[in-house]
Design a protein around this motif. Structure first.
Motif, PDB file in Angstrom:
ATOM      1  N   TRP A 131      32.582 -17.170  -4.665  1.00 18.98           N
ATOM      2  CA  TRP A 131      33.649 -16.180  -4.698  1.00 18.98           C
ATOM      3  C   TRP A 131      33.560 -15.308  -5.943  1.00 18.98           C
ATOM      4  N   THR A 156      36.300 -18.109   1.286  1.00 13.15           N
ATOM      5  CA  THR A 156      35.637 -17.683   0.053  1.00 13.15           C
ATOM      6  C   THR A 156      35.999 -16.241  -0.273  1.00 13.15           C
ATOM      7  N   ALA A 186      38.232 -14.581  -3.586  1.00 12.65           N
ATOM      8  CA  ALA A 186      37.814 -13.458  -4.432  1.00 12.65           C
ATOM      9  C   ALA A 186      38.884 -12.369  -4.443  1.00 12.65           C
TER      10      ALA A 186
END
Length: 235
Positions: A7, A45, A49
């Motif tokens: 990420w 993931t 982020a």
């Protein structure tokens, strides 16, 4: 050495995209599915982020609409002479204005009191959407004495600013007599026009403008998008 989390690589890549102008303030980022395909990872993931980017103030999510690049808040000075176009140009932004509604009707008690009129006197009501670099930042409603300014509605449509329209109607200058700032939550209509989520924070200013003789010529209310405008007191 330990391998960086996936990420963080996505975070660095998207942050770089914003820094280089691939995504500009106000732009919508690709969907989680599109980002998952781009980086070859699962949505969890990608979501991690995007969450980190939101925590840094780089993006913000709008429920049901997606994730957008955050814009730097516009500095808007509140002083004796408040001019929308001048404020935005001073901040390096391009001002814009869309007329949403214009009508002449009878003043309600609050409007009459603010303008020094009698309840039921005619007033011009002018509702606008203000933009900065094309992004909506504020909704405004201006109320003007109709008997004194009979040609104002036509002037407001003919000129780019309220200042120019008032000058064309015999009011060459005006100043701010009072301003009151309060916090509110966006209604569904306000949220749609400002491209916000319902219940998003707004800053509302309620003000009275007067001419050179101290006579009220405008009673106005403006709702600023709380995450796009910083109100500053110019003393």
């Amino acid at each position: 050495m330990a391998r960086p989390a996936l990420w963080t690589a996505i975070l660095d890549s998207l942050t770089g995209d914003i820094a280089t102008g691939r995504y500009r303030p106000g732009d919508k980022l690709p969907t989680e599915a599109e980002l998952s395909a781009r980086f070859g990872v699962n949505r969890h993931t990608v979501r991690r982020a995007l969450q980190a980017m939101a925590e840094r103030g780089l993006v913000h999510a709008r429920r049901g609409a997606g994730v957008f690049v955050a814009a730097k808040p516009t500095e808007y000075a509140l002083g004796r002479r408040v001019r929308f176009n001048q404020n935005l140009r001073a901040a390096g932004q391009v001002p814009g204005r869309e007329i949403l509604m214009s009508e002449t009707r009878l003043a309600d008690p609050g409007e009459a009191r603010a303008l020094g009129l009698s309840p039921g006197d005619p007033v011009h009501v002018h509702e606008t959407l203000a933009t900065a670099d094309g992004a909506p930042i504020a909704l405004g409603v201006g109320v003007f004495p109709a008997d004194r300014l009979p040609d104002l509605p036509k002037a407001l449509h003919a000129f780019a600013t309220i200042t120019e329209a008032l000058a064309a109607c015999g009011v060459p200058d005006y100043t701010r007599a009072s301003t009151r700032v309060t916090a509110h939550l966006a209604t569904p209509t306000q949220a749609a026009r400002l491209r916000l989520t319902e219940g998003a924070p707004l800053l509302r200013t309620t003000s009275v403008n007067i001419d050179a003789d101290g006579v009220p010529i405008e009673y106005g209310k403006t709702w600023f998008a709380g995450d796009r405008v910083t109100l500053t007191l110019d003393v």
